[in-house]
Design a protein around this motif. Structure first.
Motif, PDB file in Angstrom:
ATOM      1  N   SER B 182       0.859  -1.181   0.000  1.00  0.00           N
ATOM      2  CA  SER B 182       0.000   0.000   0.000  1.00  0.00           C
ATOM      3  C   SER B 182       0.896   1.233   0.000  1.00  0.00           C
ATOM      4  N   VAL B 183       0.548   2.226  -0.798  1.00  0.00           N
ATOM      5  CA  VAL B 183       1.450   3.375  -0.949  1.00  0.00           C
ATOM      6  C   VAL B 183       0.756   4.694  -0.621  1.00  0.00           C
ATOM      7  N   ASP B 184      -0.432   4.631  -0.043  1.00  0.00           N
ATOM      8  CA  ASP B 184      -1.168   5.880   0.137  1.00  0.00           C
ATOM      9  C   ASP B 184      -0.916   6.560   1.475  1.00  0.00           C
ATOM     10  N   SER B 185      -0.221   5.896   2.378  1.00  0.00           N
ATOM     11  CA  SER B 185       0.018   6.538   3.665  1.00  0.00           C
ATOM     12  C   SER B 185       1.494   6.431   4.020  1.00  0.00           C
ATOM     13  N   LEU B 186       2.022   7.501   4.576  1.00  0.00           N
ATOM     14  CA  LEU B 186       3.430   7.472   4.958  1.00  0.00           C
ATOM     15  C   LEU B 186       3.624   6.777   6.295  1.00  0.00           C
ATOM     16  N   ASP B 187       2.568   6.768   7.092  1.00  0.00           N
ATOM     17  CA  ASP B 187       2.708   6.262   8.461  1.00  0.00           C
ATOM     18  C   ASP B 187       2.336   4.803   8.616  1.00  0.00           C
ATOM     19  N   ALA B 188       1.606   4.275   7.659  1.00  0.00           N
ATOM     20  CA  ALA B 188       1.229   2.872   7.777  1.00  0.00           C
ATOM     21  C   ALA B 188       1.346   2.233   6.405  1.00  0.00           C
ATOM     22  N   CYS B 189       1.903   1.082   6.365  1.00  0.00           N
ATOM     23  CA  CYS B 189       2.086   0.413   5.075  1.00  0.00           C
ATOM     24  C   CYS B 189       1.804  -1.070   5.246  1.00  0.00           C
ATOM     25  N   MET B 190       1.003  -1.590   4.363  1.00  0.00           N
ATOM     26  CA  MET B 190       0.739  -3.022   4.354  1.00  0.00           C
ATOM     27  C   MET B 190       1.503  -3.596   3.162  1.00  0.00           C
ATOM     28  N   TYR B 191       1.981  -4.778   3.306  1.00  0.00           N
ATOM     29  CA  TYR B 191       2.632  -5.396   2.150  1.00  0.00           C
ATOM     30  C   TYR B 191       2.387  -6.891   2.138  1.00  0.00           C
ATOM     31  N   ALA B 192       2.499  -7.442   0.965  1.00  0.00           N
ATOM     32  CA  ALA B 192       2.361  -8.888   0.830  1.00  0.00           C
ATOM     33  C   ALA B 192       3.387  -9.352  -0.193  1.00  0.00           C
ATOM     34  N   GLU B 193       3.973 -10.486   0.068  1.00  0.00           N
ATOM     35  CA  GLU B 193       4.900 -11.093  -0.887  1.00  0.00           C
ATOM     36  C   GLU B 193       4.351 -12.467  -1.219  1.00  0.00           C
ATOM     37  N   ILE B 194       3.895 -12.621  -2.433  1.00  0.00           N
ATOM     38  CA  ILE B 194       3.268 -13.885  -2.813  1.00  0.00           C
ATOM     39  C   ILE B 194       4.260 -14.712  -3.620  1.00  0.00           C
ATOM     40  N   ARG B 195       4.504 -15.919  -3.133  1.00  0.00           N
ATOM     41  CA  ARG B 195       5.415 -16.811  -3.841  1.00  0.00           C
ATOM     42  C   ARG B 195       4.842 -17.167  -5.198  1.00  0.00           C
ATOM     43  N   THR B 196       5.713 -17.202  -6.180  1.00  0.00           N
ATOM     44  CA  THR B 196       5.236 -17.598  -7.496  1.00  0.00           C
ATOM     45  C   THR B 196       5.888 -18.929  -7.879  1.00  0.00           C
ATOM     46  N   THR B 197       5.323 -19.567  -8.835  1.00  0.00           N
ATOM     47  CA  THR B 197       5.823 -20.873  -9.265  1.00  0.00           C
ATOM     48  C   THR B 197       5.990 -20.871 -10.774  1.00  0.00           C
ATOM     49  N   ILE B 198       6.713 -21.863 -11.251  1.00  0.00           N
ATOM     50  CA  ILE B 198       6.740 -22.050 -12.705  1.00  0.00           C
ATOM     51  C   ILE B 198       5.389 -22.641 -13.057  1.00  0.00           C
ATOM     52  N   PRO B 199       4.648 -22.013 -13.937  1.00  0.00           N
ATOM     53  CA  PRO B 199       3.282 -22.498 -14.169  1.00  0.00           C
ATOM     54  C   PRO B 199       3.266 -23.876 -14.810  1.00  0.00           C
ATOM     55  N   ASP B 200       2.251 -24.629 -14.440  1.00  0.00           N
ATOM     56  CA  ASP B 200       2.016 -25.888 -15.129  1.00  0.00           C
ATOM     57  C   ASP B 200       1.693 -25.555 -16.576  1.00  0.00           C
ATOM     58  N   THR B 201       2.105 -26.424 -17.447  1.00  0.00           N
ATOM     59  CA  THR B 201       1.715 -26.168 -18.836  1.00  0.00           C
ATOM     60  C   THR B 201       0.215 -26.379 -18.936  1.00  0.00           C
ATOM     61  N   ILE B 202      -0.437 -25.513 -19.657  1.00  0.00           N
ATOM     62  CA  ILE B 202      -1.880 -25.650 -19.818  1.00  0.00           C
ATOM     63  C   ILE B 202      -2.122 -26.924 -20.621  1.00  0.00           C
ATOM     64  N   SER B 203      -2.777 -27.887 -19.982  1.00  0.00           N
ATOM     65  CA  SER B 203      -2.898 -29.193 -20.616  1.00  0.00           C
ATOM     66  C   SER B 203      -3.785 -29.128 -21.852  1.00  0.00           C
ATOM     67  N   TRP B 204      -4.696 -28.177 -21.807  1.00  0.00           N
ATOM     68  CA  TRP B 204      -5.622 -28.098 -22.933  1.00  0.00           C
ATOM     69  C   TRP B 204      -5.402 -26.759 -23.616  1.00  0.00           C
TER      70      TRP B 204
END
Lengths: 298, 363
Positions: B182-204
């Motif tokens: 979140s970038v709208d407040s200087l005094d409070a900031c929320m953040y998330a780091e979401i792990r990513t993966t190598i995607p499965d190949t789309i089977s179809w």
């Protein structure tokens, strides 16, 4: 051992609407510790296996005509079930408020013979007297603690009053609660970082995601840090952390977070203002100590 | 997915270690202090780039400040000012709790793809216009997998704060995470780091092609379409969709424990069936659970706006269902659309579902 007092209107309001509902979330059973000057509701002080919480009231803020006597320096302690206490208090208070203003709500310690029993048992009794009738609510309590146990309780209480050197204050508890509510699902452990510059960082991670919040420029009470911030980070149980946020039900005006000496505990001190002012209400205090799972890095 | 993830991490560690040592070797010749002066330790596959760029470029990078290097090192940095709208859009393709998704980044925007059992695929197109800021610097289009549930839950965390939040998305983070802040407040900031993966190949590999020279499609009010599909739950697991030109009509029929047939007659109620194109009779069967996924999580805003959902039958009976979700800024959001009943297309998220038929055309 005698205890007898009248609950004031303010006392009923504080206990019924604010403190007992929030203390109940902390744990159903707690110690009620009465001294000449103070009344304490204590959680986990004797069996240190969870969040310790200490709610302290000056006797004048709850009672009038306060009389206490015991051979142990006028100190009495026992444990009771908060949900039963709340139920009795609610019922007694509703009768008392609907009766004439002369009626008052008396609370006293009694020994009675319970139904189907030959052994008398201790009760905390609420008595509402009217012109024609009297309503009595008995709340069963434990046997009063022995002199040694009271001594131990007092020692734990003295230890628990030891506050961290630095505390940072969060006044937007609703926002913190919202956030922790969301974090709760992600992990069992929350990492808390507190700096002497007024920063509070919360973080929870699992194998898929890390979620965090950083609060800056918070009010600092106690030791302030230099440029390095002098922060300390600890890990506590998410369940404990969320539980102590339930104290917002007691309607505190601010919550201060600090790490106890050597990072042994996370202390949360709730501040109450005198109604209609920004002055701290010194007749009421509430704080809790969360056991630290890992001292983390300083 | 987990296996992929683990092997990916293992691969990454070995690669980055090798690369880190090669970079160190290089800079011990070119100038010992590079790593310190750049302020950035070589981490992860981003540093593989160092291998491919010329030494002159590396020298130029040496001159850059650490922040500039950081900024240049992300493929995408964008800002969202209506988190709730995006949450709505993404939730509409979340038909089960644990669901993996693939994100594709490009200069045009972000596409999220969800797939199930080789029979159902959904795509959410977040065009760059719906972002408050969109900076895309990657050469090849990055593509990565993540948990849709976690992405939605994280975005939700940002949107519950009771006031409009601006959040920044960045990819990749130091360990290839998707970063939210979140970038709208200087005094409070929320953040998330979401792990990513190598995607499965789309089977179809879906290949949606028109069924013939004349397109076979109809546009129906979203609420009515959802209601019809909801009603078809009880008869059975298979639903027959038929289109016929005379009289122009769309029929949904479920046979199972009982029969239920729902007809949308074009000339009877033009408010319900907004458009209808069909030059011959077609009929295909679709699994109920896949058909219901196309409408079951449709955001309430779509139902409230009651726009049309467009349904197209392609070659071989492939079904395409399209919804439009408005993500106007919360400050500008207004219950009514302008006089022309038209909203800025730039603030619309397009959602497409592709459903494979159960069997070939039995006409």
């Amino acid at each position: 051992m005698k205890f007898k007092a009248f609950l004031t209107e303010n006392g009923v309001n504080l206990l019924e609407n604010r403190f007992i509902p929030s203390l109940e979330k902390m744990g159903k059973i707690c110690h009620l510790y009465l001294t000449r000057d103070h009344t304490f509701f204590l959680h986990n002080l004797l069996f240190n296996d969870g969040v310790q919480s200490i709610a302290q009231f000056k006797t004048e803020s709850l009672f009038s005509d306060y009389r206490i006597s015991s051979q142990n320096d006028d100190r009495i302690a026992f444990s009771l079930d908060l949900s039963l206490l709340l139920r009795a208090l609610r019922s007694a208070a509703s009768i008392s408020s609907s009766a004439t203003s002369a009626d008052r709500l008396q609370i006293k310690l009694v020994k009675k013979l319970p139904q189907n029993s030959t052994q008398p048992a201790p009760f905390l009794t609420f008595e509402t007297k009217g012109n024609t009738s009297a309503v009595i609510h008995d709340v069963p309590i434990s046997k009063p603690l022995s002199r040694a146990q009271v001594h131990e309780l007092q020692n734990s209480l003295d230890d628990a009053q030891d506050l961290p050197r630095t505390l940072v204050g969060v006044d937007d508890l609703g926002r913190l609660m919202n956030f922790v509510d969301r974090m709760k699902q992600l992990g069992d452990v929350i990492s808390v970082y507190i700096s002497k510059l007024g920063e509070l960082h919360l973080k929870v991670s699992n194998s898929l995601v890390t979620l965090g919040a950083e609060f800056k420029r918070l009010m600092v009470v106690g030791e302030r840090g230099g440029n390095d911030g002098g922060g300390m980070s600890v890990e506590v149980s998410m369940k404990h952390f969320a539980k102590c946020l339930q104290f917002h039900l007691a309607k505190p005006d601010c919550a201060f977070y600090g790490v106890g000496s050597q990072g042994a505990s996370l202390t949360v001190v709730f501040q109450f203002f005198v109604p209609g002012s920004r002055r701290t209400d010194k007749s009421v205090s509430l704080h809790c100590r969360l056991p630290v799972l890992d001292t983390g890095s300083s | 997915m987990y296996q992929h993830y683990l092997s990916f991490n293992l691969l990454r560690v070995t690669r980055s270690t090798a690369i880190a040592s090669s970079i160190k070797a290089y800079f011990s010749l070119a100038g010992r202090n590079f790593l310190h002066s750049s302020g950035r330790q070589p981490q992860g596959p981003r540093d593989t780039v160092a291998r491919h760029i010329g030494s002159s470029e590396i020298k130029a990078r040496r001159e850059m400040s650490s922040s500039a290097v950081d900024a240049a090192s992300v493929d995408l940095a964008c800002q969202l000012d209506n988190v709730q709208g995006i949450v709505d859009a993404l939730s509409s393709v979340r038909w089960k709790r644990q669901q993996d998704a693939v994100l594709e980044l490009s200069e045009h925007g972000v596409v999220l793809i969800v797939e199930e059992s080789g029979c159902l695929q959904a795509k959410v197109y977040l065009q760059k216009e719906i972002f408050a800021r969109y900076e895309y610097t990657a050469q090849a289009r990055p593509r990565f997998g993540l948990s849709l549930g976690i992405l939605v839950d994280c975005l939700n965390t940002f949107s519950v704060l009771g006031h409009s939040t601006i959040i920044e998305l960045r990819y990749p983070g130091p360990d290839m995470q998707l970063l939210l802040r979140s970038v709208d407040s200087l005094d409070a900031c929320m953040y998330a780091e979401i792990r990513t993966t190598i995607p499965d190949t789309i089977s179809w590999e879906y290949n949606f092609e028109p069924a013939g020279a004349t397109p076979l499609n109809f546009t129906v009010k979203s609420a009515a379409f959802k209601e019809a599909i909801d009603d078809l739950e009880w008869p059975g697991s298979s639903i027959r969709l038929s289109l016929q030109p005379t009289p122009p009509c769309v029929t949904l029929r479920g046979d199972g424990h009982g029969d239920l047939q729902i007809d949308f007659m074009y000339y009877v109620n033009t408010d319900l069936l907004v458009s209808f194109n069909c030059d011959r009779h077609v009929s295909y069967r679709y699994k109920y659970k896949f058909l219901s996924a196309t409408t079951s999580n449709i955001p309430s805003s779509v139902i409230k706006d009651n726009r049309g959902s467009k349904v197209t039958v392609g070659r071989g009976g492939m079904l395409k269902v399209q919804h439009l979700v408005s993500v106007s800024r919360s400050s500008l959001s207004h219950p009514h659309i302008d006089s022309a009943g038209y909203q800025q297309p730039s603030r619309i998220v397009f959602i497409e579902f592709f459903v494979k038929p159960e069997e070939s055309n039995d006409d």
